[in-house]
Design an enzyme around this catalytic site. Structure first.
Site, short mmCIF file in Angstrom:
data_model
loop_
_atom_site.label_atom_id
_atom_site.label_comp_id
_atom_site.label_asym_id
_atom_site.label_seq_id
_atom_site.Cartn_x
_atom_site.Cartn_y
_atom_site.Cartn_z
N HIS A 193 52.23 84.44 84.47
CA HIS A 193 50.88 85.01 84.51
C HIS A 193 50.14 84.62 83.23
CE1 HIS A 193 48.20 88.43 86.09
NE2 HIS A 193 47.57 87.93 85.02
N THR A 250 40.20 79.51 87.24
CA THR A 250 39.15 79.40 88.24
C THR A 250 38.37 78.10 88.00
OG1 THR A 250 38.89 81.81 88.16
CG2 THR A 250 37.16 80.56 89.27
N ARG A 258 35.39 75.63 87.72
CA ARG A 258 33.98 75.92 87.49
C ARG A 258 33.14 74.66 87.57
NH1 ARG A 258 35.59 77.64 82.52
NH2 ARG A 258 33.74 76.72 81.53
N GLU A 282 44.69 97.08 89.07
CA GLU A 282 44.47 96.92 87.62
C GLU A 282 43.74 98.13 87.05
OE1 GLU A 282 43.37 93.07 85.44
OE2 GLU A 282 42.65 92.77 87.47
#
Length: 348
Positions: free
Chosen positions: A18, A101, A103, A205
């Site tokens: 992670h 992610t 972009r 979370e």
């Protein structure tokens, strides 16, 4: 870290499952980026949360926005990914799953496709140069961007899943947990699962995500990121716990991140204890080693000192993490052999 105990954690072979790419950028790499973009007037204090400091979750996401300003071209991404991979290797990490992610940046001509390709090139370059670490890539869906972008991301990842020689292996669902609802992303995530992509989803979370978590657990994900508020002691529910246990879904646990981001009060309150004592699969991770000024050796040390784990228990925890990686069984076997070769005599 240079005393005998610290050397043990540094030399411990480790698995990192992670790690957000932009959140893992070190002080040294940020220095290079700041130097190359003086017009932004960005200072170090805006890109990391130092020792003893805390931030709200919202403030943590503001830090990522600043880093994104610094990392906006193919050259930046290549340098950042290469540095991050080398730093994890230097910390004794033998297998790493990076997540990010993709972009678009109109000013630099960066596209989402080139973003992914550049991360892959950095992984390949490190391998070519003999860096002792096996790296894979999870492409992230930012929940803030909605269902259409999520589906477009999955379609893009499906292409790389087939063409990247096993380097792109799954999808990460992340982003500000207070924005949007998982139901809008369900069809994209289901499609990814059906395509053979592995899923690591940030779940629970923040409090009050019971419905979303329950819904997304039905897919089910292959691993859970954080899961801070799953269990009853943290305001979750026994029903959610039962689902996670029944499906035996491993949890990626990031101690310093949760303490500095104030979703957990202190290390001793961390939900690692709840799941570990239950014997449920858990993996210790960093989340964002740059932003939270940590590394995986430190995270293992904090878990051990906080919860009284013996060195043998720490070794076992590190070794068991191999079972939860997204790479195929052939890779798991190679890693298990590596752990056997490095195992201290007293643990055999």
């Amino acid at each position: 870290m240079d005393n005998e105990a610290d050397v043990f954690y540094r030399e411990l072979p480790k698995v990192e499952l992670h790690a957000h790419l932009n959140g893992s950028v070190s002080f040294q790499t940020i220095e290079k980026l700041i130097h190359s973009k003086p017009q932004l007037n960005i200072e170090h204090s805006m890109t990391a949360i130092g020792k003893g400091q805390r931030r709200t979750l919202d403030e943590c996401f503001q830090v990522f926005k600043v880093i994104h300003q610094l990392v906006d071209s193919e050259d930046d991404i290549f340098m950042v990914a290469t540095d991050v991979i080398k730093e994890f290797a230097a910390d004794g990490v033998k297998y790493l799953e990076l997540r990010s992610t993709p972009r678009e940046e109109i000013t630099t001509g960066l596209t989402k496709r080139r973003y992914i390709e550049t991360v892959i090139q950095a992984i390949q370059q490190c391998k070519k140069k003999g860096v002792d670490i096996d790296v894979r890539f999870l492409v992230a869906i930012d929940r803030r961007n909605g269902s259409q972008v999520a589906m477009e991301t999955v379609q893009l990842v499906e292409e790389f899943f087939l063409s990247s020689d096993g380097l792109v292996i799954g999808i990460d669902l992340s982003g500000d947990p207070t924005v949007g609802h998982g139901r809008d992303l369900l069809s994209a995530l289901q499609r990814a699962k059906n395509s053979g992509l592995k899923l690591s989803l940030h779940l629970s979370e923040v409090p009050s995500q019971h419905d979303e978590t329950d819904l997304l657990l039905n897919i089910p994900p292959d691993r859970i990121g954080h899961g801070t508020f799953l269990h009853p002691e943290m305001g979750g529910s026994q029903g959610l716990v039962d689902k996670v246990v029944q499906k035996s879904i491993p949890l990626e646990l990031c101690l310093t991140s949760n303490v500095k981001g104030q979703t957990v009060q202190c290390y001793s309150d961390h939900h690692f204890k709840y799941w570990y004592q239950m014997g449920h699969p858990v993996v210790i991770c960093t989340d964002d080693k740059g932003v939270f000024a940590t590394d995986l050796s430190h995270e293992y040390k904090m878990a051990a000192t906080t919860f009284g784990l013996s060195r043998e228990a720490v070794w076992k925890l590190s070794q068991q993490a191999i079972d939860y990686i997204f790479a195929p069984d052939s890779v798991k076997e190679l890693l298990k052999q590596k752990w056997r070769d490095l195992q201290p005599q007293e643990f055999k």
